[in-house]
Structure formats: C-alpha cells, structure tokens
Design an enzyme around this catalytic site. Structure first.
Site, PDB file in Angstrom:
ATOM      1  N   HIS A   1       3.064  -3.985   9.417  1.00 25.38           N
ATOM      2  CA  HIS A   1       2.013  -5.017   9.436  1.00 25.38           C
ATOM      3  C   HIS A   1       2.435  -6.202  10.313  1.00 25.38           C
ATOM      4  O   HIS A   1       1.665  -6.666  11.167  1.00 25.38           O
ATOM      5  CB  HIS A   1       1.774  -5.466   7.991  1.00 25.38           C
ATOM      6  CG  HIS A   1       0.756  -6.555   7.825  1.00 25.38           C
ATOM      7  ND1 HIS A   1      -0.525  -6.319   7.400  1.00 25.38           N
ATOM      8  CD2 HIS A   1       0.843  -7.903   8.009  1.00 25.38           C
ATOM      9  CE1 HIS A   1      -1.180  -7.471   7.325  1.00 25.38           C
ATOM     10  NE2 HIS A   1      -0.370  -8.447   7.680  1.00 25.38           N
ATOM     11  N   GLU A   2       3.674  -6.685  10.140  1.00 31.51           N
ATOM     12  CA  GLU A   2       4.137  -7.833  10.915  1.00 31.51           C
ATOM     13  C   GLU A   2       4.312  -7.481  12.388  1.00 31.51           C
ATOM     14  O   GLU A   2       4.043  -8.312  13.266  1.00 31.51           O
ATOM     15  CB  GLU A   2       5.441  -8.370  10.338  1.00 31.51           C
ATOM     16  CG  GLU A   2       5.335  -8.882   8.905  1.00 31.51           C
ATOM     17  CD  GLU A   2       4.254  -9.934   8.721  1.00 31.51           C
ATOM     18  OE1 GLU A   2       4.007 -10.706   9.667  1.00 31.51           O
ATOM     19  OE2 GLU A   2       3.643  -9.974   7.640  1.00 31.51           O
TER      20      GLU A   2
ATOM     21  N   HIS B   1       1.091  -7.907  14.058  1.00 33.83           N
ATOM     22  CA  HIS B   1       0.848  -9.288  14.468  1.00 33.83           C
ATOM     23  C   HIS B   1       1.571  -9.606  15.770  1.00 33.83           C
ATOM     24  O   HIS B   1       1.008 -10.222  16.677  1.00 33.83           O
ATOM     25  CB  HIS B   1       1.313 -10.260  13.382  1.00 33.83           C
ATOM     26  CG  HIS B   1       0.403 -10.331  12.195  1.00 33.83           C
ATOM     27  ND1 HIS B   1      -0.957 -10.416  12.289  1.00 33.83           N
ATOM     28  CD2 HIS B   1       0.679 -10.340  10.857  1.00 33.83           C
ATOM     29  CE1 HIS B   1      -1.496 -10.481  11.078  1.00 33.83           C
ATOM     30  NE2 HIS B   1      -0.512 -10.437  10.185  1.00 33.83           N
TER      31      HIS B   1
ATOM     32  N   HIS C   1      -5.512  -9.848  11.111  1.00 35.19           N
ATOM     33  CA  HIS C   1      -5.917  -9.193   9.873  1.00 35.19           C
ATOM     34  C   HIS C   1      -7.322  -8.636  10.027  1.00 35.19           C
ATOM     35  O   HIS C   1      -8.163  -9.244  10.715  1.00 35.19           O
ATOM     36  CB  HIS C   1      -5.899 -10.189   8.710  1.00 35.19           C
ATOM     37  CG  HIS C   1      -4.531 -10.661   8.339  1.00 35.19           C
ATOM     38  ND1 HIS C   1      -4.239 -11.974   8.069  1.00 35.19           N
ATOM     39  CD2 HIS C   1      -3.350  -9.986   8.207  1.00 35.19           C
ATOM     40  CE1 HIS C   1      -2.956 -12.099   7.778  1.00 35.19           C
ATOM     41  NE2 HIS C   1      -2.394 -10.905   7.857  1.00 35.19           N
TER      42      HIS C   1
END
Length: 1624
Positions: free
Chosen positions: A559-560, A563, A569
């Site tokens: 997930h990071e 980014h 998101h």
C-alpha cells in the site's frame, strides 16, 4: 489544487498527513499531524541548513516541456515557415524594466476617434504594479476629465488586490458616465509571448488573446472623443503619467482606425503584424527607429531595444495536469498512452533498501531476517503481474544509541510537554507526552530536587524532568528515563532525525525505515513522488516494525509503495475531499477527479471486505456499488486486498519513468509519452514535431555534472539548495528556511502553507510586533549549487499579508556575487499566485546566491530559481539526447532519421494517398527508449492543424495551430467555456460575451440571466429584513436578481468587504469563528405579488464552510403566506456545488392552496452570504384563483382571474402604441393574432405585465399576442432619458435643462468662474443612445492675475495680467526681513513660485518675518521688546546708571535680518544673590542642582517613573485634563533667572506618560494615539499608516475610541475632495 501551468506541478499536501506524506493506519485511523523534518542547528538566534539536502540523480522532474515553457516563447509562425526548418530571423523588441521608461507618441498622427484596433505582441514579467499600463490613450488637458480614453494593461481582479492578475482593456468615451473594463478569462502567464488585440467599433469593446475573443462589452457607445479635444489626446506606451509602468517586452505594435474582425486579427497575428501600408493602418512599429516616433516622458528613460528570437517550434509542449492533478503523469493524454501501450509497461526492476538497526554487538535487530524475507516474497508476488520486480538490499547498521531509542513516526517532538495531551506522542518512552497525558500528583519536588537520583514521579516537564537528573547518563539509563525534548540524550527520536543521522542517498534506492507510533496504530508513511524529498535522504517509506513481514500485515508495505509510485487512496474522491463542493469530489470514475483512475468506482473510506453502506460523510450518495474494496489502495485487511487496477499500474509505470529512473539498474532513457504531431505539410512533404521525453531531460546524465539541469539552448536552470535566515526557527520546523529550498511545492498559492519560509514562524505571539522592523526588515538568504552568469531570477512569493499592497512586501532583493559585490535590485511588486520574474541580463558576473528582504512578517516564500544565459559553460560539455524517427513503411536508408537537440523532422519521401505511421525513440548513449505512440498520417488528407475539422478523427475544432489556451487545444479539442465556429475555427469565450446562446441558457447568468424553466415565473425579492443590519452589510443588496459576476466560494477564512456590495452576510460578527457562540442569523425577503409557490431559489456567494473545518452548513427555510401563516420547507445542506439552492414546494392536496408573500431563511454560520432569493410560481396559472371560479365562469390565464364562459373567443381592441411601428400578422385582431412592436429611434420599450411587475427591455422589438380579447402584454415606447449631464461631461461647467433630459431635448452649460468658454455653441443634445452629444465648446480653466502676497514683491511682469493657463508659474521675492516658511535657519529662502492649479486658483505663497532665538533663559522676565523676537524688534533691560558710567554700555539688542541679535545682554550690577531652593514641586518629580542656585545655574528635572516625561502645563490644568490634540512642551531643566525666579516655574511642571517605542510600526497603540506622540507615528489613520489598514494593538482596542483616527492633519479630517483617477 495545481501550481502554475508553466512550472513543475509538484507538492500536493497529503490528504492523510497534510504535509506531503501518505500514510496507512492499522485499520483504525489516519493520523492528521503534519510531519516536517527538523534541520541541523545553526548557532544561536539563527535558522539555517548548511548541509546539502541529498544528491539527486535528476533535477526536480518537470513535466515534459514545462522546463521549456519557462524559457521559450510560444509563438505562432508565418504560414510560409511551416514548410521550412530554418528559424525565423530575430526581430526587435522594446524591454521596459518598470522604472520610468514610458514613451509618448510624438508623431503627428490623427488618433482614431470613432473606431480602432490595437494589436501588440508582448511578453510580461511576473510581478507588476496594478494596474500596469501596456499602452493607453490619455487626456493631457487640464480642462477635461483625466479618466477618459482607453487602456490596455494588467491588473488584479481579486478583492485582496495581490492575486489573479489579468490582461484588461478599459474604455471611457468622452460622453460616457463611467469606465468600462473587460478582463481576460484567466491570469496572465509570465515569460510567455502573447498576442493581444483590442477593438472598438462604436458599439462593442472586444479583447482578444492569441486570436481568441476572451471578453466583450456593449456598455460604451458612440465616438471616443470629439475633434475639439484632438490636441488633448496622447498615446502612451509602457506606462502612464502616474507611473503605472509595465515590465516586460513589447515586440510588434499596430494601431488601426477601424475595428478589425477576428479573422483579420488572426491573420495579422500569424504575419507578426507586418503589413504593407493600408489607408486604415495608422501606425505599425517594429522599433527600427524608436526616437523618430516616440519620446520618453520628462525625467524618464528610454526602454532598451533588443533582438528577440522567436522559437522555431510550432508545437506547444506545455501540457497541463487536470485541476486535481500534480504532474505530467496526471495529464489525461499522457496517462492514456501508458494505458494503451503495453510497451510503456515493459518489465522494470526497482531497487529498494531495508534499513535494519542492530545494537553495537550486532544483536537485537529492529526486524528479523525472517520478516525481511517473507515481506520480500509477498512484495514480489504482489507486483509480478504488473511487470514491476523488486531488488532487495539490506543495510545493517550497528548502533546501540539508535537501537535503544524509540523512533517516532508521527509525533511532532515540539509538542512533548506543551501542556496539551497529544495522543500521537502518548508513549511510555516520551513520559506520556512529557506528562501532558497524565493526571499528575504534586510530589515533594523540592525535597527530591538535585538528590542525585532520577525520581520518575518528578520526571515530567512541569518539574523540569526532575531538574535534569533523568537525562544525566551518569545517574540513570537515559534510554529509559530521558523524556526531555531538549536533551541530546532523550529516549526517542523523530523519524526525520534518524534520516538526518543516517543521510542515506535516496536517489539510488527506495529506502525503507522503521519507526513506532503511539499505541502502535500507524502502520506506514510514504513520500509522494512529487515531494521535494522524494529522491533525497529525507524521502522513502516509514513502516511499523511490529507489522513488517508479519502474516496478515504484509500488504501495508505494498500500500505504501503504491503511494510512493503516485497512487492515491481509492476513497480520495469521497472521504479525502475538503467539502462536498470540492472540485475533486468523484461522482463517477474519472481521470480528472478522485484518485485520478477511471477504473475505480467512487467509494468512501471503510475497512470491510465488501461494498459500504451510505454514511454521513458521503455528500448525498445513497449507495456505493462495485467498489474496489479488494484494491491494495483501500483500507481492507490483507485477506481481502489482492490487486491493482490497470489504470493504477499505468500510473506506477509513468512515475517510474518520470521520477524514479535512478532507482532502476537499467540505463534506458525515458520515452516520449505522446505521439509526434503534424505541424505542416506541402504537396510533397510533411513536417513533424514532438514532445520532449517525459522526464524533461535534454542531455545525457553524467554523474557529478550539471547536465541534468541543462535545457535546450544549453541554459542551466537551478533551484536554491541551501537556505538560511537570522530569524529564529520554530521548534516544529514549519516555515523554516529549508522549506524554500528545491522546487515550488505549495499546493494552493495565496493561502498560508507550512511548505514555505516565513519570518513569523518562531515569533512569540505575545511579543509586540513588528517582527521585521524598518528600514531593512527580515531577510532570507538562498544559495545555488552552481555559481553562474544569470539571465533571470524567479521567486515564488505565495502569501502576502493583507496589510501590505503588492509593492511593500518585498522591499529589496540582493544578488550575491563571487566577486564579493552585492547588487541591489530594489523593491519588487509581487502577486501571490504568479511567480516574480526579474531579468538579470545586465549583471554580467557570476552569482551564487540571493537575499530577499521583507517588512511583512507574514510573507511566505516557496522557492527561487536562477537561470543562466544561453550556452552556459556548465552545459557546453553535455551530450545531447538523440531522437530516432521510426516510420512504417520504413524511411529510405539515405534519409537522416537521427537528430539531436531538434525535435522536428521533415519527411519528403511521400506518395499521395499513402498511410504513414511515425514513432519517436529517445537515444542516450547506447540505450534506446521505448517507441512513442504512433502518429498516423495519410498524405494528401487532413490532420489536426490544417484548419478543416475532421469529425471522424474526433476533432471538435481546428484553428490551424498546435497551441493551447486559444479556445482550440493542440489536439483540436474545444477548451472549457469556449465555443468555436467556422473553418478554420474562430473561438470565443462565451460566458459573459453578452450573447445568450442556446447551449448556455441554463448555465450563464451573465449572458442569459437567471434561468427560469418554461411554464414558470421567477419573482425576485422586492424588500428584505435581516437579523444583523449594518450600513457595511445592508439587507437591501438581496433585492432583485443576483449579480452575474459573483462566483460561489467554499472553505473561506473570512469575508471581504467587497462581498457586501452583492450579498448579505452578518458582517457585524467580529469574534473569531471558533469562539462563536450559538447564534441564529436570519434573512426575510418579501415579494410584491403573492403567488402559489412552486419552489424557493436561494443564490449563494459563500456556502458557510470554514477553511479549517469539515462541517457542512445547513439552512432552514419557511414560507409566509398572506395570512401570516408559516409553512416549513425543512432543513437543507448548503454547497457551492448545488448553487443556486432550489427547494421545491410540495403542497398538501388535502389542504387549500395558499399565496406566499415572503420567505424566511435562517442559519448559524456567519460565513453564509446570500445574493438573491426568488419565489418560483406557475406562469399563467393560479390554483387559488382557479378554485374560486363560480358556475358559468372559467379561469383565464391571460387575466389570471375568473371570467364568464363564452363559446366564441372575443377579438382584441386596436393596438395603439405611440412612437412605435407595428407589424401585425393580420388586419383582424382575433384570438391568437400577433403584432410586433418596434420603437422608433430614441425610444425604449416598456413592458407592463401587471400593476406590480414592470421592466424595461433593451431589445429593439417585442411580439404581443391577442388572448381571449386582451393583449397579453401592455407595451409603451418611452423616450430615452439622458439624465442631468455628468459634471465631467464639460469640466468646470454648470448645466441648465429647462426642456427636460429626454431624447431630443437640449441642455445649456455655463462655465464656472474662473473658467472661460472656448467655442460658440454651449448646448448639449440628448441622443438616441441615452448619452449627451459631444460638446462643441469647452470651459478652459484660466487663472486671473494672482492676488498680492503680503511682504513680497512680484518678480514676473506678465503675471500682472489675467488669463494664465493651468500649470503656469509666477515668481515672488520676500521683502528684506522676511523669508519663505519651512526653509532652514541657516539659509532662509526669499524667492518662491506659485502655480495656477486645476481649479483656477493659485497656490498659496506667504512670507513670514525673520525671527531671532529667545535670549538666554536667565534673562527671562527682565527684558521688554518692541515686536517680540521678529526682525527689527528692539529688546532692552533697564539697569541702574552705574552700569553705563562704568563703561558697560546700554543693555539693548536688535533682531537683524539674518535672524541674529546685534549683541547680547549682560547681568546688571544690582542683580545679585541666588534663587531660593525650588519648592511647589509635584510629588512625582525629582530635581538635581549640581551648580547650586546662583543666577544662571540650571537644575535637571526628571520624573520618578522612568516611563514618564516632564512637561509644562498652563495654570489650573492637570495631567488628567490633557486632551489628545494638545502637545505640551517637554522640559528637562529649570534655570535661576537674574530676577531670582526659577524658569519655568516648578509648579507648572508635571509628569505625563511617555510614548512607547512602537511609533510607525503599523500597529495602532492606544497609549501613543495623541499629539504628544505624533499620533503613534501615523499608525492610527488609514491615510497615514504605511499598510493603509489600521491594526489596533491590542486587538481589543476600540477603533471608534482609543484607537480612532484622531490626527487633525490626516486626510480623514480634510474636507477637500481627494478623489483619484482611474486608468492608472
């Protein structure tokens, strides 16, 4: 949400952290704190970063072509140049520096009076005076109004005055009552060439930008001026007589005496304004001989003549991201290429580095090998389907000092021990936020203090952490007990402190750090690819070691990484918007809103594995379906998330090319992301141009060189890399100098941002301002990595306090040179949303840094950029990238398809009708990029840019160029708010052009008025009452239709005074928003005709949302009927997205209908502003009347009443309308017949629908219909009324209109004394356009002979006669013994001049007597003078005869004409003795008499209170009685006179409160607001305070009382007319 289109769009504040970091909680919450890295210490009282912030393998990655837009003019070329590769020859341009180089036309030209066209090519600098006059026609005669004429220039359109600067065109004809100004559709772009044209045809004003019509107005009519005033007109260039000067280049300039059509203007622009002489062409300039045609103003300079090289490229490479995007990868065309081309998503290997910290013995690692290995497997598995693989490197660091300390991920250490519990800092090893999160007992601290033991019950900030003993490594284990945030031994570190200690290169690997959060809730924090830190040691990802490599939590790292590779998101468009009015709210999947992916449906934030239900924060969504809850970028658990979408994969690959090439082992250069573009063709050739590579590089990158900073032309562009300031740094690091390093990254200019340097960052709010005292103020010093000879400097000043205008904020900029010389550039005008650009071509030596000085302690600086001259030595050795053109079918072998530094290719090997595909490959060394998307071209057929719209190819317009911003984009798409017609396309900005077209009937209030659906009638308020009535915000402004120019604003901080001119809001509420008690505000509007309501319509100017709050405001609405009964319409959410708010009225059919006469609106936010309220009813249908019809009656829609039923329709009476012509459909006026009524010239239609609703129609005609025996409209033609002539119509005249002021009537005028009539006809006629005719005579202001000046002789002989022109002088000389007041005592001037002023009077001149100083005070009271101390006065002291007999002479002195005495007094022999000791002293005075009490002795007098001063007051007046206007004389000593009396008398001396040392600091201090303190140095009056806005100190000081404007000399108390003039 974007920065400026011409520079890198980086720096989005994370919706998660608000500071550029994306984060992922542990399924619980998102941390809202802004985390900013600390900086190294720089010595006491200073703030600096003296170490480099990390090496970048590439420059701050610009979008392709954005670099170029900084330097390269975007010009249309001659059509003939389309087939040639040679650049066009350089042309001449004038450069105006803005410092008094304005020119006036000296040629004997008859300037156009009735119609004209002005055309100019220009390039404006960033930062201008407002207004900045490019060119204008002015009136120089004293007997006419100065605001007549026309101006083209730049001015700000915002209420705040330092933002949204636009090109404008203003005009006021000599007959008009007011000026009309039309503005361009957007802010101007600095450093870019633009073609401006302004036309006026006697009816319409039009403004064109790059050939597109961007503004129009029909307010001005008729000729501009009369032949009578021709000699008064002067044409100015580069500024005005009032020094509203333009900064920038002006190239071609032409003036026509006709209004050119848009097609002609486009043609003129493409030929660069060079015409063969035509009768209607008055003037065309290419600056071959400036002095022949133009002359500088008196005491002014001439602009420099330079050669401007128009760039040879025809393709505009300036690609903009969407409103909610940041970089090139957000541009819809670019990301579409990555979506459509699998080759752009070829396998990429990315390096990442796990930073694992052990103790000194290589034991106790932060994470285990098993965690690292398992996480790597999961990472590889997750990305293997998307052609991204990860190369792991583990960096083991042995350091017990780091390992034994807590690393905090999201706690601002400056908050520890700040007496407020911060949950993110609440950890055992922070002492529970330094004790702030503990209820402390009060131990016997004094007994335990300095006892050599760390007492944990005293280890809190309140007890100074046990007096420092808990941070003493000799006493205790500081890794467990030291909680003091100021101690170097503390048990915790901020994660950025860890990064600063390690200083790991972020340009070669994605660094993975580990840190904890309070209560272990925060799982990860990532750096966005557009952050300044992305490739530096402060970038990377921070993960919680408790979750890393742990089954069930491995997707946190995935997930990071998403980014870090540019993914938002999936719920960004619903849960991370600022309000429901946010333009980034996602209502459907889109490339332009939400997460910028069109394959992720809108979804709110939730952690469940399934579609969410509706919630309170979903802006009216009733349900969410097919949401991407299993996406890695959601907040679902690991057993749910399993994929990225194709759009997300494309974004990640795009950012790997745009930003992270240095993380990849491959040396493959970045691709050209868009297909090459056809820019021209001939019968046997085609010309192609293409965009730069996506990473914006033009040269091969070489380690240790500056080649990655070099642009085309071998120009080096660099941002500051080292910043410092003597101002202190705040503990949080926000607004520190480090924030001004690197590229600009403020998300919203003109709003305060922590991503900038500000001198106010660490100023104690309890100290007395100012923080930046005059004359120098505060300064920021910026250094650049490579010293160079500069071409230009660019500075982003993104916030200026409202107390300062655009010129006062930056009071100096100094260049720091290698030679040690500092070059001052002086004060600068700045805009907060346009970067300041300064040309430095004349510097000629190497510059390594700059200093920026400001007097505004709230000023914010985001970044600075230094640009070299062409062929910088630092770029000369760089190897340019090469481009290869691939064609299908292939090119012949002997055709050179390998090019460098030339993104243009001409193909001559073509066959008519054949189809060709072209792709571009970038070559760096031996490596080749992936081929670009293909351009498909059929030779002999059409293409985008040929002027023919190929709808089958998706073209919406074609204006024969490849340029954005002119209504038709380079991809032949119609741009927002433009409409394009014809072939080639002519585009115009339709919103506000005065034409109501079918496609804008529902959307354009400016052109079509407020839209009313068919079958309904909207009635606007005729009266209003409000809860908070004030003359500053009167309720009557909501009467009638709302102002068309008002735009609804959301998330405001406060409401400016300008809003109250168009909308009502409770402006009397002055206390801060957060401290507002629960208050209900209400507005009640009344309607002249009660109706059965179908809906209530409310127009908003602000929707009540506050800048720092997420709360949506609601509004309650009730209808009041004719029986004063209330009918509740419920509670409704306000949002600018739904403006106007339309509230339907649902009638209960079981109850009788009712007529509504008023609407009551109530709300609780003082930030709601309402501009109009309407009552919507059914047109020609009234249910109440219908229900009252009796038997035998029927409802008549025309009558809106019950009428007797008749089977046969009645005919209408003969239609009779005076002063009109009728055109009827038939000679009989039966039911359904129509007549068109047209008023004669000079008459205007008046339409009367009923007794109450009357309106005028400007249109020339109207159609009326016979309905059931009655015409449906009552029409009259009334004569136009010109009104009483304006006093500026004939200057210095009075008017008499005995016949009236309607069409055809005449008024006469008489000149007011002493003006003289020049001409014979003193009559004006009211014309058909509603304006008075041009006067055929003028009142020329003349002065009579000047009146005699007492004690002066007239020196100018001609001044003894009458008739002196305005501006002429007469010279006088004071008689002997008299002088001009105000001259110095040493050289008293006797000669002076008076001038004939514009009101026909002479300036006052006076001569005052020469005066001598009073004799020494010891003789006070002993002498008599014949005429005081004036010239020729004789003063004497009478002594006994013995004085004269002893040869001491007479005691007589005379005042001479030079202001000196002829001699001096002496003490008479009989004057002996000494004064008695001073008595009658006030109790608060003290006296020191070191020389005793003899004659002539002095005693020093002072106040016991050091803050008081000793003064003299008249008898019977005390300190309490002193009015503010009295300025008592200060006294410091008394003297014993020869009469044995003390002078001044001690009883008259008092102590008064002294002046605080804050006079002239721009804050009104009540204690200083009196004449004794010069009225606080002018700080208490708007006209005298430097900021032009009074700021009381303290804020509670009453502006109507203690902090009122009391200075009698201030303009506020001067009744003289102080009006200024428009037009600069």
């Amino acid at each position: 949400m974007r920065l400026w289109s011409w520079v890198l769009r980086l720096g989005l504040l994370s919706a998660a952290l608000g500071c550029g970091l994306a984060e992922r909680p542990r399924r619980v919450r998102r941390d809202p704190r802004a985390v900013r890295p600390p900086r190294p210490a720089a010595g006491p009282a200073t703030c600096a970063t003296r170490a480099a912030r990390g090496r970048r393998a590439s420059p701050p990655p610009p979008p392709g072509g954005a670099w170029e837009a900084v330097r390269v003019p975007r010009r249309r070329q001659q059509r003939a140049a389309r087939g040639a590769e040679e650049p066009s020859p350089p042309s001449r341009a004038l450069y105006f520096s803005g410092r008094g180089e304005q020119l006036r036309l000296r040629a004997d030209l008859e300037l156009p009076r009735d119609a004209f066209t002005l055309q100019v090519w220009l390039r404006a600098e960033g930062g201008q005076k407002s207004p900045a006059v490019i060119t204008g026609l002015y009136d120089k005669c004293s007997y006419t109004s100065r605001d007549r004429g026309w101006v083209m220039g730049i001015h700000t359109t915002s209420d705040q005055g330092n933002r949204d600067p636009r090109y404008f065109f203003s005009l006021k004809t000599d007959r008009a009552r007011k000026v009309t100004t039309i503005d361009a559709h957007r802010s101007y772009l600095p450093g870019q060439w633009v073609h401006l044209a302004a036309t006026y045809d006697g009816r319409l004003m039009k403004l064109y930008m790059n050939g597109a019509q961007v503004a129009t107005s029909a307010e001005q009519v008729g000729g501009i001026f009369s032949p009578l005033t021709q000699k008064c007109k002067v044409l100015m260039l580069g500024g005005s007589a009032l020094n509203h000067n333009f900064r920038g280049h002006i190239e071609h300039f032409s003036l026509w005496k006709v209004a050119r059509t848009q097609r002609e203007i486009v043609s003129d622009m493409e030929t660069r304004g060079l015409h063969t002489p035509l009768p209607q062409l008055l003037l065309q300039e290419n600056w071959d001989n400036v002095k022949r045609t133009w002359s500088p103003m008196k005491d002014g300079n001439s602009p420099q003549v330079e050669f401007s090289n128009a760039h040879g490229f025809l393709l505009d490479t300036n690609l903009e991201p969407p409103l909610c995007g940041q970089t090139l990868c957000d541009n819809t065309e670019v990301i579409s290429s990555y979506n459509q081309l699998p080759s752009f998503r070829q396998p990429k290997v990315v390096r990442y580095r796990v930073v694992n910290i052990y103790d000194d013995h290589h034991e106790n690692p932060t994470v285990s090998w098993q965690q690292i290995d398992f996480q790597h497997q999961q990472l590889a598995e997750a990305f293997q389907h998307y052609n991204i693989s990860w190369e792991l490197e583990v960096l083991n660091i042995n350091s017990s000092s780091l390992r034994h300390r807590l690393i905090l991920a999201n706690c601002d250490i400056s908050k520890i021990g700040d007496e407020k519990c911060d949950p993110e800092c609440n950890h055992t090893l922070t002492g529970h936020d330094g004790g702030d999160c503990r209820q402390l007992r009060y131990p016997a601290f004094m007994k335990k203090q300095q006892n050599g033991v760390c007492d944990m019950d005293c280890n809190y900030e309140r007890f100074n952490f046990d007096g420092g003993e808990c941070c003493d490594p000799d006493i205790t284990d500081v890794t467990k007990t030291c909680f003091d945030p100021d101690s170097p031994h503390r048990a915790y570190l901020d994660v950025n402190e860890l990064k600063n200690i390690l200083r790991l290169d972020g340009s070669t690997h994605l660094n993975i750090f580990f840190a904890n959060s309070s209560e272990e809730e925060l799982a990860g924090v990532a750096t966005w690819p557009w952050d300044k830190e992305a490739l530096m040691h402060l970038g990377g990802i921070v993960l919680n070691p408790s979750f890393y490599g742990i089954p069930g939590h491995t997707h946190t790292m995935i997930h990071e990484i998403g980014h870090s590779l540019g993914l938002y998101h999936i719920f960004r468009g619903i849960s991370e918007i600022q309000s429901c009015s946010d333009p980034c709210m996602e209502t459907e999947p889109s490339f332009e809103t939400g997460d910028l992916c069109n394959d992720t449906n809108p979804a709110p934030k939730h952690k469940f594995c399934g579609d969410p239900g509706p919630g309170n924060d979903t802006c009216g969504f009733h349900g969410f379906f097919n949401t991407p809850y299993n996406n890695f970028m959601s907040y679902a658990d690991d057993d749910c998330t399993d994929s990225f979408t194709p759009n997300q994969v494309s974004r990640m690959h795009c950012y790997l090319d745009l930003v992270y090439q240095s993380w990849q082992p491959s040396r493959k250069p970045a691709p050209v992301a868009l297909a090459p573009q056809v820019v021209g063709h001939t019968m046997d050739s085609v010309m192609l141009e293409w965009f730069p590579p996506i990473d914006g590089h033009f040269f091969e990158r070489e380690l240790g060189s500056a080649c990655d900073l070099c642009l085309e032309g071998r120009i080096l562009v660099q941002y500051a890399f080292n910043a410092s300031s003597p101002m202190p740094c705040g503990p949080s690091g926000h607004w520190s100098p480090r924030e001004a390093e690197g590229h600009p990254d403020v998300e919203q200019p003109c709003k305060s941002s922590v991503r900038t340097w500000s001198p106010n960052s660490a100023v104690n709010p309890h100290t007395v301002p100012p923080a930046c005292p005059e004359p120098q103020g505060c300064y920021l010093e910026l250094e650049f990595r490579y010293p160079l000879v500069p071409e230009s400097l660019t500075i982003w000043v993104t916030f200026v306090s409202s107390d300062w205008d655009s010129s006062g904020a930056v009071n100096d900029i100094k260049l720091l040179t290698i030679s040690g010389k500092n070059i001052s550039l002086g004060p600068q005008n700045v805009f907060c949303d346009i970067p300041l650009t300064i040309r430095l071509r004349d510097v000629g030596e190497e510059v390594y840094g700059i200093q920026i000085y400001t007097l505004d302690e709230h000023l914010e600086i985001d970044a600075a950029m230094l640009t070299s001259t062409v062929d910088s030595p630092l770029c000369l050795q760089c190897k340019p990238l090469q481009y290869k053109v691939l064609r299908d079918p292939p090119l012949l072998e002997d055709v050179a398809s390998l090019l460098h530094l030339n993104r243009r290719f001409m193909d001559t090997d073509l066959k008519l009708g054949s189809v060709y595909q072209y792709r571009i490959i970038t070559i760096s060394g031996n490596e080749e990029s992936e081929p670009s998307p293909a351009a498909i071209y059929t030779h002999g057929s059409g293409y985008c840019g040929d002027g023919v719209i190929q709808k089958d190819q998706g073209e919406e317009c074609d204006d024969m160029n490849k340029v954005n911003g002119d209504g038709c984009s380079l991809f032949c798409k119609q741009e927002v708010s433009f409409n394009c017609i014809d072939e080639p396309s002519r585009c115009y900005f339709h919103d506000g052009d005065g034409m109501c077209e079918e496609f804008e009937q529902k959307t354009s209030i400016k052109d079509c008025g407020v839209y009313t659906p068919q079958g309904f009638l909207d009635q606007w308020a005729s009266n209003a009452s409000v809860s908070h009535q004030d003359q500053q915000c009167p309720g009557w402004v909501v009467i009638g239709q709302p102002a068309a120019s008002q735009v609804c604003r959301t998330k405001v901080i406060d409401l400016s005074e300008g809003i109250s001119q168009h909308a009502w809001y409770p402006c009397t509420i002055t206390y801060p928003y957060y401290h507002l008690p629960q208050t209900t505000f209400w507005l009640q509007t009344y309607f002249s005709q009660p109706m059965v309501a179908a809906a209530v319509i409310i127009h908003l100017v602000t929707d009540g949302t506050y800048y720092g709050d997420q709360k949506q405001e609601t509004i309650s609405v009730q209808l009041l009927d004719t029986k004063d009964q209330s009918h509740d319409l419920g509670l409704h959410v306000l949002s600018c997205r739904n403006n106007p708010l339309i509230i339907p009225v649902v009638h209960d059919l079981s109850q009788p209908f009712y007529h509504s006469q008023a609407v009551h609106v109530s709300f609780s936010s003082p930030l709601v502003a309402i501009s109009g309220v309407a009552l919507r009813s059914f047109d020609n249908f009234d249910p109440v009347t219908l229900s009252s019809c009796q038997r035998g009656e029927t409802y008549s829609p025309a009558e809106q009443s019950c009428v007797h039923f008749a089977c046969q329709a009645a005919d209408c009476p003969e239609l009779a309308v005076g002063n009109a012509s009728l055109n009827c459909s038939s000679n009989h006026h039966y039911h359904g017949a129509q007549c068109t009524v047209s008023c004669q010239t000079g008459y205007v239609l008046q339409i009367q629908r009923d007794d109450e609703l009357i309106k005028s129609q400007v249109g020339p005609s109207i159609t009326v219909t016979c309905t059931e025996g009655k015409w449906n409209k009552q029409v009259a033609c009334e004569p136009v009324d010109c009104g009483i002539p304006d006093h500026h119509h004939v200057y210095a005249a009075s008017f008499s209109c005995p016949e009236g002021t309607t069409f055809g009537r005449r008024c006469s005028f008489q000149c007011r004394h002493p003006a003289q009539l020049k001409g014979n006809n003193s009559f004006l006629t009211c014309m058909e356009d509603g304006l008075w005719s041009f006067p055929e005579a003028l009142c020329e202001l003349m002065c009579l002979a000047p009146p005699p000046v007492p004690n002066a002789d007239l020196q100018t002989a001609r001044c003894r006669e009458n008739k002196h022109k305005v501006g002429s002088f007469c010279k006088y000389k004071c008689k002997p013994g008299y002088h001009v007041p105000g001259s110095s005592r040493k050289s008293k001037k006797r000669a002076f001049k008076t001038q004939c002023t514009q009101d026909g009077s002479w300036q006052e001149g006076t001569c005052v007597p020469v005066t001598c100083d009073p004799p020494p005070p010891k003789f006070h009271g002993l002498y008599q003078c014949t005429n005081g101390f004036q010239f020729n006065s004789e003063c004497r002291i009478k002594c006994e005869d013995s004085d004269a007999s002893q040869g001491r002479g007479s005691n007589i002195i005379h005042c001479r004409k030079d202001g000196t005495w002829s001699g001096s007094f002496h003490v008479c022999r009989e004057m002996q003795g000494q004064c008695s000791a001073p008595n009658q002293l006030n109790s608060n005075l003290k006296l020191q008499c070191p020389d005793g009490y003899a004659i002539g002795s002095e005693c020093a007098i002072s106040c016991l209170d050091h803050n008081s001063e000793s003064i003299i007051l008249p008898v019977n007046l005390t300190v309490r009685d002193i009015p503010h206007w009295m300025n008592p004389t200060r006294v410091q000593r008394i003297v014993c006179t020869a009469g044995l009396q003390w002078y001044p008398h001690p009883a008259l001396i008092h102590c008064v409160k002294g002046c605080e040392p804050f006079m002239g600091d721009n804050y009104c201090d009540a204690i200083n607001n009196r004449a004794f303190c010069n009225y606080d140095g002018g700080d208490c009056c708007t006209s005298t305070v430097k900021t032009k806005k009074v700021t009381p100190f303290p804020m509670s000081c009453d502006l109507q009382n203690d902090c009122a404007c009391r200075d009698p000399e201030a303009q506020e108390h001067n009744r003289k007319d102080l009006r200024g003039y428009s037009h600069g």
